[in-house]
Design an enzyme around this catalytic site. Structure first.
Site, PDB file in Angstrom:
ATOM      1  N   LYS A 137     -26.443  20.123  -7.870  1.00 20.66           N
ATOM      2  CA  LYS A 137     -26.986  20.785  -6.684  1.00 20.66           C
ATOM      3  C   LYS A 137     -28.344  21.430  -6.951  1.00 20.66           C
ATOM      4  CE  LYS A 137     -22.780  20.758  -4.191  1.00 20.66           C
ATOM      5  NZ  LYS A 137     -21.892  20.181  -5.214  1.00 20.66           N
TER       6      LYS A 137
HETATM    7  C1  LIG Z   1     -21.056  19.173  -4.969  1.00 18.77           C
HETATM    8  C2  LIG Z   1     -20.596  18.375  -6.104  1.00 18.77           C
HETATM    9  C3  LIG Z   1     -20.078  17.089  -5.945  1.00 18.77           C
HETATM   10  C4  LIG Z   1     -19.918  16.462  -4.585  1.00 18.77           C
HETATM   11  O1  LIG Z   1     -21.149  16.149  -3.983  1.00 18.77           O
HETATM   12  P1  LIG Z   1     -21.219  15.952  -2.396  1.00 18.77           P
HETATM   13  O2  LIG Z   1     -22.656  15.803  -2.101  1.00 18.77           O
HETATM   14  O3  LIG Z   1     -20.631  17.183  -1.796  1.00 18.77           O
HETATM   15  O4  LIG Z   1     -20.413  14.742  -2.075  1.00 18.77           O
HETATM   16  C5  LIG Z   1     -19.710  16.391  -7.077  1.00 18.77           C
HETATM   17  N1  LIG Z   1     -19.795  16.943  -8.304  1.00 18.77           N
HETATM   18  C6  LIG Z   1     -20.277  18.177  -8.495  1.00 18.77           C
HETATM   19  C7  LIG Z   1     -20.337  18.722  -9.872  1.00 18.77           C
HETATM   20  C8  LIG Z   1     -20.699  18.936  -7.419  1.00 18.77           C
HETATM   21  O5  LIG Z   1     -21.170  20.167  -7.621  1.00 18.77           O
END
Ligand SMILES: *Cc1c(COP(=O)(O)O)cnc(C)c1O
Length: 496
Positions: free
Chosen positions: A112
């Site tokens: 993120k």
């Molecule tokens: C948020 C997240 C996901 C999922 O991603 P999305 O965009 O919500 O599908 C997968 N792995 C990690 C470590 C995340 O923080």
């Protein structure tokens, strides 16, 4: 060519990119989507000679068409800097015949950061462009990683403040510690007694509450969203798919025009949707493999065309994917419905009233680029152990879901297309589950002891993001019931 953004539910005039970023969610409750997905206007070969920031500019300028070159480059420069502990920003690592695209080298060691390190700058730039004088209040629900990444991105950014809600018993201990030790006088962190969907619904309700908006405005505030529904999150995520492909092309791992698969561990459907946008921009992509954990709503959806959230919510060792309503899926629904806002609105209404909807056969045929898969907790742990024993590489639990899904897909389909797996978190963020997957005797150990073990097992250095929280004091300890989320916000902002 100017790209405008319209709501998936059709109830609002199209807006410019900066307005869509400021609003987050459309006024009719829909999500903003580009009126059309722009095509790359420079060759993949040329992109192969550019660094991450340069690729980011070439991709993002096509979406954020009301940003000047200076504005956008300035945002990119401030985002992808020394906060990242790898100068490639998103390095590709080849293990056992697959590439892992490591998206966890930012401030909070999860993917993120890729978007949340730039969103605050896109947002404050958008505010300036639109003569916004109110302070922007970022309201976010998190299943763990978004919260910390948003806090880190917005901490002490002038003209903003941020309030993060997380499920008190639904995130890892390290994730929680990362959040409750967050510095910055404009940051607030609140645990709720419900799960992530409760947190997300509570936040959505506040965004849709006109009375609250008026009260906020009277006090000099307005909401915006840092959640993955914001187009300012989605667009920066398209970049690393283009970047990954062009690295492989440049290094001679791919022939010109050769297609690849992307495997994405999925929760809210934001990351994989960005891969879909990259494909629609002209990137040669074969399959988009959507990997779920035991909360396999999306797998069932791809199989049957029925989205059904009426099921048990399972807490897994990949908590950032413990989601039953994948918000960003609405953007795909809109696309496969032939950009029919009425149809999208009808399906989303059914989702909120009945918890389910069924798409038409034509719509289902529109999803042929996607393959759904899921991995159980045992399969995920076994995959961590397998790759470690074979190569010495240690991956986190979310990446392991994708890796396990891919291994099963490859065996079943015989598809030999070269493949990149999105590696979404550092194993250090989930050291407990990761070490237990490698060796069950680690069960009884304390968090930071396990982190030290992980460092010696994997032969890697403990990231700064982890070292920092070892000793940092807890500065946020508010907990509230789901129904009191709005009251809590009003108290934090001292609304009168
Ligand atoms: C948020 C997240 C996901 C999922 O991603 P999305 O965009 O919500 O599908 C997968 N792995 C990690 C470590 C995340 O923080």
């Amino acid at each position: 060519m100017e790209i405008l953004y319209q709501s998936t539910r059709g109830g609002q005039e199209p807006v410019r990119a900066s307005e869509a970023i400021l609003k987050g969610l459309a006024e009719d409750g829909g999500l903003f989507v580009p009126e059309k997905i722009p095509k790359l206007d420079i060759s993949l070969k040329q992109l192969g000679d550019m660094n991450y920031k340069e690729v980011a500019y070439q991709v993002m300028k096509l979406f954020l068409t009301d940003f000047t070159e200076d504005e956008l480059k300035n945002c990119i420069d401030r985002a992808y800097d020394k906060k990242f502990d790898n100068e490639l920003i998103a390095p590709l690592v080849e293990k056992d015949g697959v590439w892992y695209l490591e998206l966890f080298h930012g401030a909070t060691i999860a993917f993120k950061d890729m978007a949340l390190s730039i969103l605050p700058h896109l947002l404050t730039t958008s505010a300036k462009k639109n003569h916004v004088e109110n302070e922007i209040v970022i309201l976010t629900a998190t299943s763990g990683d978004t919260g910390k990444a948003a806090l880190a991105g917005f901490a002490d950014v002038e003209g903003t403040s941020i309030i993060v809600f997380y499920p008190k018993n639904g995130v890892s201990r390290v994730q929680e510690r990362q959040m409750v030790t967050q510095k910055g006088k404009n940051t607030s962190v609140v645990g709720i007694t419900g799960n992530f969907d409760d947190a997300q619904n509570g936040v959505k309700a506040m965004f849709g509450n006109k009375e609250l908006a008026e009260k906020m405005n009277a006090n000099g505030y307005q909401f915006s969203s840092a959640n993955s529904i914001n187009i300012g999150r989605l667009v920066p995520q398209v970049v690393y798919y283009v970047y990954a492909y062009t690295r492989l092309l440049k290094n001679g791992k791919l022939a010109e025009g050769e297609k690849i698969n992307f495997v994405v561990p999925t929760g809210n459907f934001g990351n994989i949707l960005a891969a879909y946008y990259a494909k629609n921009m002209g990137l040669p992509v074969e399959k988009l493999i959507c990997a779920s954990n035991e909360n396999k709503v999306l797998f069932d959806f791809f199989e049957t065309g029925i989205y059904d959230r009426n099921r048990e919510f399972i807490l897994t060792t990949s908590p950032s994917m413990d989601i039953l309503i994948s918000s960003n899926l609405e953007r795909l629904i809109y696309k496969i419905a032939g950009e029919d806002a009425d149809k999208t609105r009808e399906l989303m209404k059914s989702l909120s009233s009945k918890g389910k909807y069924t798409i038409t056969d034509t719509m289902k045929a529109g999803m042929k680029d996607f393959v759904g898969g899921y991995a159980t907790e045992e399969e995920c742990a076994a995959e961590i152990r397998r790759l470690y024993e074979k190569t010495g590489y240690v991956m986190d639990t979310h990446t392991a879901v994708a890796s396990a899904v891919y291994a099963a897909y490859r065996k079943e389909s015989g598809d030999k297309t070269k493949t990149v797996i999105a590696s979404t978190a550092s194993p250090y963020k989930f050291a407990n589950s990761v070490m237990q997957a490698i060796d069950e005797s680690f069960k009884e150990m304390e968090d930071f002891a396990l982190i030290d073990e992980l460092s010696s097992t994997s032969g890697t250095r403990i990231p700064n993001a982890i070292e920092e929280i070892r000793t940092a004091p807890v500065v946020h300890d508010t907990v509230c019931e789901t129904k009191d989320m709005q009251k809590t916000v009003e108290a934090i902002l001292r609304l009168s």
